[in-house]
Design a protein around this motif. Structure first.
Motif, PDB file in Angstrom:
ATOM      1  N   VAL A   6      42.283  30.828  -8.387  1.00 19.78           N
ATOM      2  CA  VAL A   6      41.566  30.086  -9.422  1.00 19.78           C
ATOM      3  C   VAL A   6      40.874  28.905  -8.757  1.00 19.78           C
ATOM      4  O   VAL A   6      41.524  28.110  -8.059  1.00 19.78           O
ATOM      5  CB  VAL A   6      42.522  29.589 -10.530  1.00 19.78           C
ATOM      6  N   ASP A   7      39.569  28.807  -8.941  1.00 22.45           N
ATOM      7  CA  ASP A   7      38.788  27.697  -8.401  1.00 22.45           C
ATOM      8  C   ASP A   7      38.427  26.780  -9.562  1.00 22.45           C
ATOM      9  O   ASP A   7      37.621  27.128 -10.415  1.00 22.45           O
ATOM     10  CB  ASP A   7      37.530  28.236  -7.716  1.00 22.45           C
ATOM     11  N   PHE A   8      39.055  25.597  -9.584  1.00 15.89           N
ATOM     12  CA  PHE A   8      38.893  24.659 -10.690  1.00 15.89           C
ATOM     13  C   PHE A   8      37.728  23.731 -10.372  1.00 15.89           C
ATOM     14  O   PHE A   8      37.879  22.726  -9.674  1.00 15.89           O
ATOM     15  CB  PHE A   8      40.191  23.868 -10.889  1.00 15.89           C
ATOM     16  N   GLY A  61      47.215  31.268  -6.782  1.00 14.69           N
ATOM     17  CA  GLY A  61      46.840  30.078  -6.038  1.00 14.69           C
ATOM     18  C   GLY A  61      45.740  29.342  -6.774  1.00 14.69           C
ATOM     19  O   GLY A  61      44.841  29.969  -7.351  1.00 14.69           O
ATOM     20  N   ILE A  62      45.792  28.030  -6.767  1.00 20.80           N
ATOM     21  CA  ILE A  62      44.824  27.204  -7.483  1.00 20.80           C
ATOM     22  C   ILE A  62      44.121  26.287  -6.491  1.00 20.80           C
ATOM     23  O   ILE A  62      44.777  25.553  -5.726  1.00 20.80           O
ATOM     24  CB  ILE A  62      45.499  26.328  -8.563  1.00 20.80           C
ATOM     25  N   GLY A  63      42.811  26.308  -6.482  1.00 20.57           N
ATOM     26  CA  GLY A  63      42.022  25.363  -5.711  1.00 20.57           C
ATOM     27  C   GLY A  63      41.502  24.290  -6.642  1.00 20.57           C
ATOM     28  O   GLY A  63      40.892  24.598  -7.672  1.00 20.57           O
ATOM     29  N   THR A  64      41.745  23.028  -6.316  1.00 25.68           N
ATOM     30  CA  THR A  64      41.391  21.928  -7.211  1.00 25.68           C
ATOM     31  C   THR A  64      40.539  20.888  -6.504  1.00 25.68           C
ATOM     32  O   THR A  64      40.625  20.713  -5.294  1.00 25.68           O
ATOM     33  CB  THR A  64      42.654  21.211  -7.726  1.00 25.68           C
ATOM     34  N   PRO A  65      39.736  20.162  -7.278  1.00 29.87           N
ATOM     35  CA  PRO A  65      39.157  18.938  -6.733  1.00 29.87           C
ATOM     36  C   PRO A  65      40.287  17.934  -6.552  1.00 29.87           C
ATOM     37  O   PRO A  65      41.301  17.993  -7.248  1.00 29.87           O
ATOM     38  CB  PRO A  65      38.180  18.503  -7.830  1.00 29.87           C
ATOM     39  N   GLY A  66      40.154  17.047  -5.612  1.00 24.73           N
ATOM     40  CA  GLY A  66      41.246  16.118  -5.370  1.00 24.73           C
ATOM     41  C   GLY A  66      42.427  16.821  -4.732  1.00 24.73           C
ATOM     42  O   GLY A  66      42.302  17.906  -4.165  1.00 24.73           O
ATOM     43  N   SER A  67      43.583  16.199  -4.830  1.00 23.95           N
ATOM     44  CA  SER A  67      44.769  16.764  -4.205  1.00 23.95           C
ATOM     45  C   SER A  67      46.014  16.274  -4.933  1.00 23.95           C
ATOM     46  O   SER A  67      45.959  15.343  -5.739  1.00 23.95           O
ATOM     47  CB  SER A  67      44.847  16.370  -2.720  1.00 23.95           C
ATOM     48  N   VAL A  68      47.133  16.913  -4.610  1.00 26.24           N
ATOM     49  CA  VAL A  68      48.419  16.515  -5.173  1.00 26.24           C
ATOM     50  C   VAL A  68      49.100  15.537  -4.224  1.00 26.24           C
ATOM     51  O   VAL A  68      49.232  15.811  -3.026  1.00 26.24           O
ATOM     52  CB  VAL A  68      49.316  17.747  -5.393  1.00 26.24           C
ATOM     53  N   ASP A  69      49.518  14.397  -4.742  1.00 23.93           N
ATOM     54  CA  ASP A  69      50.289  13.446  -3.943  1.00 23.93           C
ATOM     55  C   ASP A  69      51.631  14.095  -3.614  1.00 23.93           C
ATOM     56  O   ASP A  69      52.392  14.449  -4.520  1.00 23.93           O
ATOM     57  CB  ASP A  69      50.512  12.160  -4.743  1.00 23.93           C
ATOM     58  N   PRO A  70      51.946  14.276  -2.313  1.00 20.18           N
ATOM     59  CA  PRO A  70      53.164  15.002  -1.959  1.00 20.18           C
ATOM     60  C   PRO A  70      54.445  14.260  -2.348  1.00 20.18           C
ATOM     61  O   PRO A  70      55.511  14.879  -2.409  1.00 20.18           O
ATOM     62  CB  PRO A  70      53.069  15.155  -0.434  1.00 20.18           C
ATOM     63  N   ARG A  71      54.364  12.978  -2.630  1.00 19.55           N
ATOM     64  CA  ARG A  71      55.553  12.222  -3.014  1.00 19.55           C
ATOM     65  C   ARG A  71      55.771  12.216  -4.527  1.00 19.55           C
ATOM     66  O   ARG A  71      56.871  12.482  -5.003  1.00 19.55           O
ATOM     67  CB  ARG A  71      55.453  10.796  -2.480  1.00 19.55           C
ATOM     68  N   SER A  72      54.721  11.941  -5.286  1.00 17.92           N
ATOM     69  CA  SER A  72      54.876  11.843  -6.735  1.00 17.92           C
ATOM     70  C   SER A  72      54.611  13.151  -7.461  1.00 17.92           C
ATOM     71  O   SER A  72      55.046  13.339  -8.597  1.00 17.92           O
ATOM     72  CB  SER A  72      53.926  10.769  -7.284  1.00 17.92           C
ATOM     73  N   GLY A  73      53.867  14.056  -6.812  1.00 19.46           N
ATOM     74  CA  GLY A  73      53.479  15.295  -7.476  1.00 19.46           C
ATOM     75  C   GLY A  73      52.317  15.136  -8.432  1.00 19.46           C
ATOM     76  O   GLY A  73      51.942  16.092  -9.126  1.00 19.46           O
ATOM     77  N   ASN A 104      43.634  21.594  -2.202  1.00 16.78           N
ATOM     78  CA  ASN A 104      42.285  21.063  -2.375  1.00 16.78           C
ATOM     79  C   ASN A 104      41.253  22.166  -2.183  1.00 16.78           C
ATOM     80  O   ASN A 104      41.415  23.055  -1.356  1.00 16.78           O
ATOM     81  CB  ASN A 104      42.068  19.935  -1.360  1.00 16.78           C
ATOM     82  N   ASP A 105      40.164  22.099  -2.952  1.00 15.93           N
ATOM     83  CA  ASP A 105      39.184  23.180  -2.912  1.00 15.93           C
ATOM     84  C   ASP A 105      38.494  23.325  -1.555  1.00 15.93           C
ATOM     85  O   ASP A 105      38.180  24.441  -1.128  1.00 15.93           O
ATOM     86  CB  ASP A 105      38.145  23.031  -4.035  1.00 15.93           C
ATOM     87  N   ALA A 106      38.298  22.215  -0.840  1.00 13.52           N
ATOM     88  CA  ALA A 106      37.702  22.317   0.496  1.00 13.52           C
ATOM     89  C   ALA A 106      38.662  22.994   1.470  1.00 13.52           C
ATOM     90  O   ALA A 106      38.239  23.778   2.334  1.00 13.52           O
ATOM     91  CB  ALA A 106      37.323  20.933   1.016  1.00 13.52           C
ATOM     92  N   ARG A 290      38.437  32.604  -3.275  1.00  9.72           N
ATOM     93  CA  ARG A 290      39.080  33.515  -2.328  1.00  9.72           C
ATOM     94  C   ARG A 290      40.160  32.783  -1.523  1.00  9.72           C
ATOM     95  O   ARG A 290      41.239  33.327  -1.269  1.00  9.72           O
ATOM     96  CB  ARG A 290      38.042  34.135  -1.397  1.00  9.72           C
ATOM     97  N   GLY A 291      39.873  31.547  -1.128  1.00  7.33           N
ATOM     98  CA  GLY A 291      40.866  30.781  -0.394  1.00  7.33           C
ATOM     99  C   GLY A 291      42.077  30.446  -1.244  1.00  7.33           C
ATOM    100  O   GLY A 291      43.211  30.443  -0.751  1.00  7.33           O
ATOM    101  N   ALA A 292      41.849  30.163  -2.515  1.00  5.97           N
ATOM    102  CA  ALA A 292      42.978  29.904  -3.419  1.00  5.97           C
ATOM    103  C   ALA A 292      43.889  31.125  -3.487  1.00  5.97           C
ATOM    104  O   ALA A 292      45.118  31.011  -3.449  1.00  5.97           O
ATOM    105  CB  ALA A 292      42.464  29.528  -4.802  1.00  5.97           C
ATOM    106  N   ALA A 293      43.294  32.301  -3.577  1.00  3.81           N
ATOM    107  CA  ALA A 293      44.093  33.526  -3.596  1.00  3.81           C
ATOM    108  C   ALA A 293      44.883  33.695  -2.306  1.00  3.81           C
ATOM    109  O   ALA A 293      46.016  34.211  -2.313  1.00  3.81           O
ATOM    110  CB  ALA A 293      43.197  34.745  -3.816  1.00  3.81           C
ATOM    111  N   ARG A 294      44.330  33.224  -1.181  1.00  3.10           N
ATOM    112  CA  ARG A 294      44.966  33.390   0.128  1.00  3.10           C
ATOM    113  C   ARG A 294      46.054  32.366   0.409  1.00  3.10           C
ATOM    114  O   ARG A 294      46.647  32.380   1.500  1.00  3.10           O
ATOM    115  CB  ARG A 294      43.920  33.296   1.228  1.00  3.10           C
ATOM    116  N   LEU A 295      46.329  31.470  -0.527  1.00  3.60           N
ATOM    117  CA  LEU A 295      47.368  30.468  -0.292  1.00  3.60           C
ATOM    118  C   LEU A 295      48.747  31.092  -0.105  1.00  3.60           C
ATOM    119  O   LEU A 295      49.664  30.431   0.398  1.00  3.60           O
ATOM    120  CB  LEU A 295      47.398  29.470  -1.447  1.00  3.60           C
ATOM    121  N   TRP A 296      48.907  32.341  -0.484  1.00  4.22           N
ATOM    122  CA  TRP A 296      50.174  33.039  -0.306  1.00  4.22           C
ATOM    123  C   TRP A 296      50.170  33.904   0.962  1.00  4.22           C
ATOM    124  O   TRP A 296      51.071  34.702   1.173  1.00  4.22           O
ATOM    125  CB  TRP A 296      50.461  33.931  -1.508  1.00  4.22           C
TER     126      TRP A 296
END
Length: 298
Positions: A6-8, A61-73, A104-106, A290-296
């Protein structure tokens, strides 16, 4: 087993299911709904529709703008600002009822091109996203490098290196700094530079068309753009030394940017030696999903 990506995006949400060979089984998109609760619902329903049409259950797999903070989620730095400060991954997993992966989408674009795109066979690939803004992603040995704080590859918010006197200190950036690459090597940067040189208020396709008609203002603006892009790439070479730069986003379609870049990079890297490649993304706008799908993995 299928892999679902999924490309958000800012205006649309695209989903695709890939088979084991990387071929599309299903591909569809919906508008970005513009609000958080609606986004959770729509992504849940989109994945359910993809699995129904594919006749199979897949990894997600989900590609998003921005990113998830690894500490807070919590999500951060997303241009769909309603995602910021929210537990997007957790809420999606709760809505769907199973585990998913998010990046992240990039980074997704870089992974896609490293797996079966323009960077196949490269040990180190750096994704260059040059559209309305500037993004980047790094893949080493087939793995995304997100870094300890989840901001690996975010070269859009470092200052332009080797600034000339005329360029210093650079335009103010929305992030609070000045001279950021996001302001200078994006399509937006080209448009603003052309206007600053006295050109009419043209968009990027019109500026490129003017370059092809030998308009001197357009040629000067594009030459400055290519110089800045090459210097920015040289900075990445001095830090990471990728085998290949894979370029995506609207400016990647401007063929005039490619011939001069290798010499500009070599002129600025330590020692003056660099034999890497600079190539457009094979999958173009599809690299994100395609990259989001490949996250696994494959």
């Amino acid at each position: 087993m299928i892999q679902i990506g999924v490309d958000f995006g800012g205006t649309k949400i695209e989903a695709a299911a890939l088979d084991a060979a990387g071929q599309y089984v299903v591909r569809t998109r919906i508008p970005n709904p513009g609000s958080y609760d609606a986004a959770i619902r729509d992504v849940r329903d989109l994945i359910a529709a993809v699995e129904r049409d594919a006749g199979a259950t897949g990894t997600i797999g989900i590609g998003t703008p921005g990113s998830v903070d690894p500490r807070s989620g919590l999500m951060r730095n997303a241009n769909s600002t309603y995602l910021n400060g929210r537990t997007f991954r957790y809420d999606l997993e709760h809505a769907i009822g199973r585990e998913l992966r998010i990046a992240n989408d990039a980074n997704c674009m870089a992974l896609s091109e490293a797996v079966d795109g323009a960077a196949v066979g490269a040990r180190t690939a750096f994704a260059v996203i040059i559209g309305t803004g500037v993004g980047g992603g790094l893949v080493v040995d087939g793995q995304i490098v997100e870094g300890a704080n989840g901001i690996g590859g975010e070269w859009g918010h470092v200052p332009l290196p080797w600034m000339t006197a005329e360029e210093f200190p650079g335009p103010a950036c929305w992030c609070g700094q000045a001279g950021c690459l996001d302001m200078l090597i994006s399509g937006t940067g080209l448009r603003k530079d052309y206007a600053a040189r006295g050109g009419e208020g043209l968009d990027c396709p019109a500026i490129v068309a003017a370059v092809r008609e030998a308009d001197p203002l357009a040629v000067a603006a594009l030459d400055a753009y290519v110089s800045r892009l090459g210097r920015a790439m040289a900075m990445i070479v001095n830090i990471v030394d990728p085998d290949v730069f894979v370029v995506a986003g609207g400016m990647s379609n401007v063929t005039e940017i490619y011939p001069a870049l290798p010499d500009i990079v070599r002129a600025h890297v330590f020692g003056g030696v660099w034999e890497g490649r600079i190539v457009p993304a094979q999958w173009g706008d599809a690299s994100g999903v395609r990259g989001a799908a490949r996250l696994w993995g494959r």
